[in-house]
Design an enzyme around this catalytic site. Structure first.
Site, short mmCIF file in Angstrom:
data_model
loop_
_atom_site.label_atom_id
_atom_site.label_comp_id
_atom_site.label_asym_id
_atom_site.label_seq_id
_atom_site.Cartn_x
_atom_site.Cartn_y
_atom_site.Cartn_z
NE ARG A 1 -4.21 -1.54 0.09
CZ ARG A 1 -4.30 -2.62 -0.70
NH1 ARG A 1 -3.33 -2.93 -1.53
NH2 ARG A 1 -5.39 -3.38 -0.67
CD GLU B 1 -3.18 3.15 -5.17
OE1 GLU B 1 -4.18 2.44 -5.20
OE2 GLU B 1 -2.07 2.79 -4.73
CG HIS C 1 -3.66 -0.78 -6.42
ND1 HIS C 1 -3.95 -0.18 -5.23
CD2 HIS C 1 -3.64 -2.13 -6.13
CE1 HIS C 1 -4.13 -1.08 -4.29
NE2 HIS C 1 -3.94 -2.28 -4.81
N1 NAP Z 1 -0.70 -4.64 -5.07
C1 NAP Z 1 -1.82 -5.32 -4.95
O1 NAP Z 1 -2.66 -5.35 -5.84
C2 NAP Z 1 -2.03 -6.12 -3.71
C3 NAP Z 1 -2.69 -7.36 -3.81
C4 NAP Z 1 -2.87 -8.11 -2.65
C5 NAP Z 1 -2.40 -7.63 -1.42
N2 NAP Z 1 -1.77 -6.44 -1.36
C6 NAP Z 1 -1.27 -5.93 -0.07
O2 NAP Z 1 -0.39 -6.88 0.48
C7 NAP Z 1 -0.62 -6.98 1.88
C8 NAP Z 1 -0.12 -8.32 2.39
O3 NAP Z 1 -0.96 -9.35 1.92
P1 NAP Z 1 -0.87 -10.85 2.54
O4 NAP Z 1 -1.99 -11.60 1.93
O5 NAP Z 1 0.51 -11.38 2.40
O6 NAP Z 1 -1.19 -10.56 4.09
P2 NAP Z 1 -0.98 -11.51 5.34
O7 NAP Z 1 -0.97 -12.93 4.93
O8 NAP Z 1 -1.97 -11.05 6.35
O9 NAP Z 1 0.50 -11.15 5.85
C9 NAP Z 1 0.84 -9.87 6.30
C10 NAP Z 1 2.28 -9.90 6.79
O10 NAP Z 1 2.63 -8.56 7.14
C11 NAP Z 1 3.17 -8.58 8.48
N3 NAP Z 1 2.90 -7.31 9.14
C12 NAP Z 1 1.72 -6.79 9.55
N4 NAP Z 1 1.91 -5.59 10.11
C13 NAP Z 1 3.24 -5.36 10.08
C14 NAP Z 1 4.06 -4.30 10.52
N5 NAP Z 1 3.55 -3.20 11.12
N6 NAP Z 1 5.38 -4.39 10.31
C15 NAP Z 1 5.93 -5.48 9.71
N7 NAP Z 1 5.20 -6.53 9.28
C16 NAP Z 1 3.87 -6.46 9.46
C17 NAP Z 1 2.48 -9.74 9.16
O11 NAP Z 1 3.25 -10.11 10.30
P3 NAP Z 1 2.92 -11.42 11.18
O12 NAP Z 1 3.23 -12.60 10.29
O13 NAP Z 1 3.84 -11.34 12.33
O14 NAP Z 1 1.47 -11.31 11.51
C18 NAP Z 1 2.49 -10.76 8.03
O15 NAP Z 1 3.73 -11.41 7.95
C19 NAP Z 1 -2.14 -6.75 2.00
O16 NAP Z 1 -2.49 -6.27 3.29
C20 NAP Z 1 -2.42 -5.73 0.92
O17 NAP Z 1 -2.34 -4.41 1.44
C21 NAP Z 1 -1.57 -5.68 -2.48
#
Ligand code: NAP
Length: 323
Positions: free
Chosen positions: A239, A267, A286
């Site tokens: 994000r 955005e 995005h």
């Molecule tokens: N560009 C795009 O189109 C697109 C598409 C999909 C997703 N995304 C973004 O990608 C993000 C991640 O997706 P995901 O499915 O991998 O999520 P996820 O499975 O929930 O994993 C999130 C990871 O981020 C870590 N985290 C959370 N808060 C943090 C912080 N303050 N500092 C450091 N690490 C932190 C979590 O730590 P823990 O393991 O310790 O809980 C976990 O390892 C989404 O939230 C979304 O914003 C973008």
């Protein structure tokens, strides 16, 4: 019978994965009267979903078709459980990330410019870009026209579903991976975000793949850019708000780093925004989570969660539990 509202725009065939014993209620974009439903599957585009929300009554559970759900808690309030489509974007976003890393290390945005200009001789600009970015002025022969990913150190900031998929795709490149998340882990080792500043100088490539939260907002700012290696590559697939945009613009314009962004803050990026004109930068608007397979995958995640809800089983992808 449980009433499940869904965006009317969805392909009806895809809804065949939904459990039996529910009533599916199509919610058109131009909805203009109150509708009683128990479960809401919002339109993936928040602007359309926000138009529908004021007409909904009785919602107890929101099943988002997206991974990022920032707008939902402040819209529906604390008394509604919210689940995201964790997993549905893994492949597309991880593939975007790999593409972005390789494109930047191979200077593909520069070569696209050269292709458009039809001037083969401009390929020498890649050598200058490499020298300028890395401060590596050694007399390579033949001169450097692209870089290798193999052997580099990649720092994954966020080690969730998508972070792990990125790691899987990186495996053939024999990179050193450093992992960062909220919680410390040992197998494989995952550092906490408190260690980020010490880890940044070790990385050639920094991938942001974590949610935007109060803690992660502005996580990458002037101090973090100053800690990065000269010429480090920052990839933001998460994000825009995780990076302080002014500091990013400064770091790019100073030739300190290069970046590939699928997300920006603000955005959409306004047409006159300074980011558009920064050097050594690839921006995509995005689209990282998008793929023809996305609808089916995210509805499958929602259907599985709904089945658990109906069976009274613990939900898997809760981002907000109802209070
Ligand atoms: N560009 C795009 O189109 C697109 C598409 C999909 C997703 N995304 C973004 O990608 C993000 C991640 O997706 P995901 O499915 O991998 O999520 P996820 O499975 O929930 O994993 C999130 C990871 O981020 C870590 N985290 C959370 N808060 C943090 C912080 N303050 N500092 C450091 N690490 C932190 C979590 O730590 P823990 O393991 O310790 O809980 C976990 O390892 C989404 O939230 C979304 O914003 C973008």
């Amino acid at each position: 019978m449980l009433r499940v509202g869904y965006p009317a725009i969805l392909d009806q065939q895809l809804l065949s994965v939904m459990p039996e014993g529910i009533e599916l209620v199509p919610l058109p974009d131009g909805l203009d009267h109150a509708i009683e439903i128990d479960v809401w599957i919002p339109d993936p585009y928040s602007t359309r979903a926000l138009r529908v929300w004021p007409h909904l009554r009785g919602v107890r559970l929101v099943l988002s078709l997206m991974a990022g759900t920032e707008w939902i808690p402040r819209t529906v309030g604390p008394h509604v459980t919210i689940c995201n489509a964790r997993g549905a974007h893994n492949i597309s976003t991880a593939e975007w990330t790999l593409t972005a890393i390789l494109s930047m290390l191979k200077f593909l945005p520069l070569y696209m410019d050269i292709q458009r200009s039809g001037d083969w001789r401009r390929r020498s600009e890649a050598t200058l870009a490499y020298q300028h970015l890395t401060h590596d002025g050694r007399p390579y022969h033949p001169p450097v026209k692209l870089e290798e990913l193999t052997g580099k150190t990649v720092l994954l900031v966020g080690y969730g579903e998508i972070g792990k998929e990125i790691e899987r795709l990186l495996a053939p490149f024999r990179v050193d991976i450093i992992r960062v998340a909220r919680t410390l882990r040992t197998a494989p080792p995952v550092h906490t975000v408190n260690e980020l500043d010490e880890l940044l100088p070790r990385a050639d490539v920094i991938v942001l793949i974590l949610p935007l939260t109060a803690e992660s907002k502005g996580l990458i700012g002037p101090r973090q850019f100053a800690s990065m290696r000269q010429g480090a590559l920052l990839i933001n697939a998460a994000r825009g708000g995780i990076v302080q945009t002014d500091a990013l613009v400064d770091a790019l314009n100073a030739g300190r780093i290069r970046a590939a962004l699928d997300v920006t803050d603000p955005e959409p990026l306004p047409v006159d925004h300074p980011l558009w004109r920064c050097p050594n930068l690839l921006i995509t608007p995005h689209i990282g989570g998008s793929s023809p397979q996305f609808d089916a995958r995210s509805l499958q995640v929602a259907a599985d969660e709904l089945r658990r809800y109906m069976n009274g089983e613990p939900l898997k992808n809760v981002v907000q539990a109802a209070t």
